[in-house]
Scaffold this motif. Sequence first.
Motif, PDB file in Angstrom:
ATOM      1  N   CYS A 127       0.852  -1.177   0.000  1.00 37.99           N
ATOM      2  CA  CYS A 127       0.000   0.000   0.000  1.00 37.99           C
ATOM      3  C   CYS A 127       0.899   1.240   0.000  1.00 37.99           C
ATOM      4  N   GLN A 152      -9.242   1.399  -1.724  1.00 40.32           N
ATOM      5  CA  GLN A 152      -9.763   1.833  -0.434  1.00 40.32           C
ATOM      6  C   GLN A 152     -10.296   0.658   0.384  1.00 40.32           C
ATOM      7  N   CYS A 174      -6.625  -1.226   1.249  1.00 34.36           N
ATOM      8  CA  CYS A 174      -5.777  -0.328   2.036  1.00 34.36           C
ATOM      9  C   CYS A 174      -6.647   0.796   2.573  1.00 34.36           C
ATOM     10  N   ALA A 175      -7.157   0.620   3.756  1.00 34.45           N
ATOM     11  CA  ALA A 175      -8.069   1.599   4.338  1.00 34.45           C
ATOM     12  C   ALA A 175      -7.345   2.928   4.586  1.00 34.45           C
ATOM     13  N   PRO A 176      -8.036   4.063   4.312  1.00 38.92           N
ATOM     14  CA  PRO A 176      -7.419   5.366   4.588  1.00 38.92           C
ATOM     15  C   PRO A 176      -7.144   5.530   6.084  1.00 38.92           C
ATOM     16  N   SER A 177      -6.081   6.258   6.395  1.00 32.88           N
ATOM     17  CA  SER A 177      -5.693   6.452   7.788  1.00 32.88           C
ATOM     18  C   SER A 177      -5.348   7.914   8.010  1.00 32.88           C
ATOM     19  N   GLY A 178      -6.128   8.604   8.804  1.00 32.39           N
ATOM     20  CA  GLY A 178      -5.846   9.993   9.152  1.00 32.39           C
ATOM     21  C   GLY A 178      -5.775  10.922   7.954  1.00 32.39           C
ATOM     22  N   THR A 200      -4.841  10.158   4.981  1.00 30.58           N
ATOM     23  CA  THR A 200      -3.875   9.661   3.998  1.00 30.58           C
ATOM     24  C   THR A 200      -4.494   8.479   3.266  1.00 30.58           C
ATOM     25  N   TYR A 201      -4.485   8.564   1.946  1.00 32.47           N
ATOM     26  CA  TYR A 201      -5.032   7.495   1.124  1.00 32.47           C
ATOM     27  C   TYR A 201      -3.898   6.689   0.515  1.00 32.47           C
TER      28      TYR A 201
END
Length: 98
Positions: free
Chosen positions: A12, A26, A29-33, A35-36
Motif C-alpha cells: 500500500c 480503499q 488499504c483503508a485510509p488512515s488519518g 492519507t489514502y
Amino acid sequence: MAAGTLANVVVCAPVSSADQTSGIDQQVCAPSGGTYFHLQQQQAYVLAPESAGYIDSIAQPFDYSVAAGFWGLAFTTIISLWLVSHGAGAVVNFLRRA
C-alpha cells in the motif's frame, strides 16, 4: 542453501489525494488519518521461514562489552607471551655469557 526467494508482493503506497485511489484500493488499504493509499506491485526478497532463526541471530546489535572482553584477553595473552619469551631470552643470554 538460499535464505529466501525473489517474489512479487503487493504494498500500500501513499498518494496525495483520494482521487488517485480506486474503490478496490480503499477496500484493501483503508485510509488512515486523511492519507489514502494505492495498491502497488513491487519485487522483494522474501525470507524462508526455516532461515528466520539464522537471520535473527546474526542481526543482533554489536555488543561492545563482549568485544572488550575478547580484546582484553587477546592483549593479555600477547603481553604474557612477550614477557615469557623475553625472560627466556634473558636466561639464555645469561647462560651463554657465564
